[in-house]
Design a protein around this motif. Sequence first.
Motif: not given
Length: 777
Positions: A191-192, A243-245, A250-252, A307-308
Motif C-alpha cells: 500500500s505504501t 481520493i482518500n489514498d 489513505g495509503i497508510a 494507520y501504518a
Amino acid sequence: MDDIKRKETAASMLKEMEAIAARMRELIVTMPPHDLLGYIYAQYMMNAMADQSATEEKREEDGPDDLINENQFLLEYVHAVLASDAAPPEMAFDEAQCTELFELGRKLRELAMFFAMATSADTKDGVFGPDTADIEFRAKSTWVMLRGNRYQVLEEEFYRYVLAPHNDVLIEVYGVGAADIAEGFQAMANSTRSGYADAIMEMSKQFEEAQAFAAAQDKPLEGVIEAWAAANAEQSQAAVQAINDMFRGGIANVSCHTKLPPKLLADLAYCRGEETEFFAAGDFAGTPYRTLPARKKPLIQVGSDYYAIDPCFTRDAGYRALLYNLLQRKQEYKKTFENRQKAMSEAAFADILADQLPGATVFQEVYYKDPASKQWSENDTLILIDDILFLVEAKAGAAATIASPALDFGRHAQSVQDLVLKAYKQCERFFSYLNSADEVPLYRLIDGKYEECGRVRRSDYRVMVPIGLTVESFSPFSAYCKVLPQVEPLLGKHAFVSLSIDDLFVLKRFLPTPGSFAHYMEVRQAVAGMRQAHLFDEFDHLGAYLKKNRFDQEIADQLKDGKANMLIWDGMCDIVDRSFEGEDWENRPFPTQDFPEEVLKLLEVLDATRARGWLSVESHIRDLGEEGRKNLAKILSDLRQTLNQNPARYFTLSGDGKPLFVWLQHHDYQIDWTKVNDKASAAALAVKASNVIGVVAEVSPNGTYHRAQSFVVRIPAVRTEENAYIYEDAARMAQPTRAVNLNQPKNVMPLGNTKKPGRNDPCPCGSGAKYKKCHGR
C-alpha cells in the motif's frame, strides 16, 4: 580544552534539538491528521518519482534519496505526536505550517547527526577497543538516519517463515494464521510502495467511465456525476477511496488495505495519547535520541481505523510487537514459544538455503565433550557439503535493543555481546574441538544419553565458516562485529561471519547455485577477517561481490601500504537494491557475475555431477577475472572441437600461483586414468607448483558437457627410475615453445579408440567398483 568545547557544543545542540522537537509537536497536534498525512505523502511520492526519473548525475547532485529520508523522518514524528497527544477539539490544516514543519524536521535531523559526531569523539576505548568511538558514532547516526533498509517486497516471505512455528496459537488468539498475517504485512508494504500509483490509476479509470456515461447521456460531466455515482455505487466508492489514498493519507490505512483482524491491529497500535515517554521531561525529550514510539508499536489508531504512518519500522517493530502481545494474551505458551523459536532459527540456514546446499549432511543440536573443560558442549547446526563446513549458531531473540545509543550506548554494546560473542564463543569451542584430534566424534542427546551420530575430520574441509545467525537484521553491527577485540579468526584463519534470516532470503536469489553461494561465502569470510575494511551490511558485501568478484583482494591491495587505518566501501548495494524495484521485479533476472557460455557449461556440469571436490574446482574457476574467464572459454571451445580427431586433450591454467589441470575427454571413449594422472603430475612439475587442482570433463565435440569431476593431482617429490618419464615429460612441457599456461594449452597425443566400459564392468580408474557406481554415475 577541546573536550570541554565539544561537551559545551553538544549541550547546546541538545537544547536546540529539544526546542525544535517541542515546536514540531505544537505544529503536528494542531493539524487534522488525515490532511497532514496526505500532504506529507504527496511530497514523499513526488520525491520518490523524481528519484526514479533522475539521471545518476542528477541524483548525486540533488540527493533525492535524502529528501525521501527527510519525509520518512517527518512521518515518524507525526506517529510520535499522535501516539503522545490526544486530539484537540479544534484543528485546521495550514500549508505554511507544513512548510515550517518540513524545515524543522530537516534541521532536527542535521543537528542529531552533528550531535552524534560531537558526543562520540570523546570515547577513547570500550567494548570495541580502539574502534569504539567510530562504532558509537555509527550506532548513533544509524539510529537517526537509517530508515527502511529492507526490501518491502519480501515482507510476506519473511513473516510467513518466522511465524509458521506459531501458526496454531496465532489462529487461536487472533483468528488468522501465519500465512494470512504474512499476507497482511505484505499488503501494508504494498500500500505504501505502490498505493499512490494505484490510486491515480483508479481515479483515471473512474473518470473515464464517468465521461463515457456523460457522453452516452449527451450531457456535460458536471450534470450527470450524481446520477453516475448513484448508478455505479461500487465504482463511486472506489473513486472515494482513491481520493482518500491520494490526498488524505489513505495509503497508510491498514484497516482498508489489509484483511488483518482489528484485534491484531490493536495489538500493534497506539491509541491517541497512549505514549507517555517520548516527550516526557528530561534529557533528549522529543528528540530522535529517545526511542521513537514507532520502534515499539508501528501503528496508530485514528478514529476507528488503524494507520501504518511510518512504513519502514513496520517490519522490525511489527514482528516484535506481535510476538510480545501474543505472549501477553497467552502467557502459558511462553516455554513452547521459546522452543519453537529455537527450532526455527536453528533450522533456518539449511532450510532457506536448501537449493544452495544439495545433499549436505546437516547435524542439529550437536554435542561433544570439550577437551578443555571436560564438559559436554552443544552447537546448533553443523552443515557439511563437499569440502566446505558451515557451523551456524542461531539466536532466536530480537536482534537489536530499542534503547537509544545516546541514552545508553552500553545496552547497545551489550546486545552485541549477547548476540555476537555468545555465538562466536560457541563456534570457537567447536573449532578447538575439531583441532584436538585427526577425527572427532559427534553426539546427539537422546533420552538423557549421548549417542554418537557421526565423525568429522578437519583435514577434509578446505573452507570452514563459523556463522552467527539472528532472526532480524542486525545491521550495522553484523558487519562491524569483527572489530570486537575478542573476535579473532578461529584457529588463526577462519573468520567469523554474522548474518540474519533477512539476509538469507536475498542471498538465495542472487546466488542460486551451490558453487556461487560457496564462493561468495569464501570471499565474504575473507573480508570478515579484515578489521580495517568496513561495508555497511550484507547487501553491500553482496553488491561488491557481484560487481568486483574477489573484492577482498582489491580491499587488501588498498590497505597493504599501511597508510589507512580504516577503509569504507559505501553504496555497493545499489545493484541489489534496484533488483527489487518496480512491479515486475519478480519477472526480471537477478544480476549475476558474467561468465562466457563455455565456462558456464563447465560450471553447470560440475554442479550436475557433484563429485567430491567439485566446489574446489568451481571456486578456482570463479576466482578468475574477466580476462581469465575469456581465455578459459576459448581454450575449452578450441580443444573441445578437436575431440573427433583427438579423443582426449589437456591444458593447465597456471595464473595466480594456483594451477588448474583440465582434461577434456570425448564422451564416447574410456578415460585412461593412468595417462590423466601422469600428465597432471608432469604439468604440475612443469609449472613448479606444490598443489594443483585437477578436473576431468567428459564432452561431446558439439558442445554438450556430460560429466565433470575433480581428481587429486599427485606431484612426485623425488625423481626415481620409475617416475623418470614423468620428469622428462615435464621438461618438455616447460620448454618455452611448449609452455603450459593460460594462453598456450598443451594437448596430448591422440588416444586409442577404446570404447567406454559397460555399466556393470569394473571401473577403469582402479577403484574396484562397478563403472555405474563409480565414474559412470
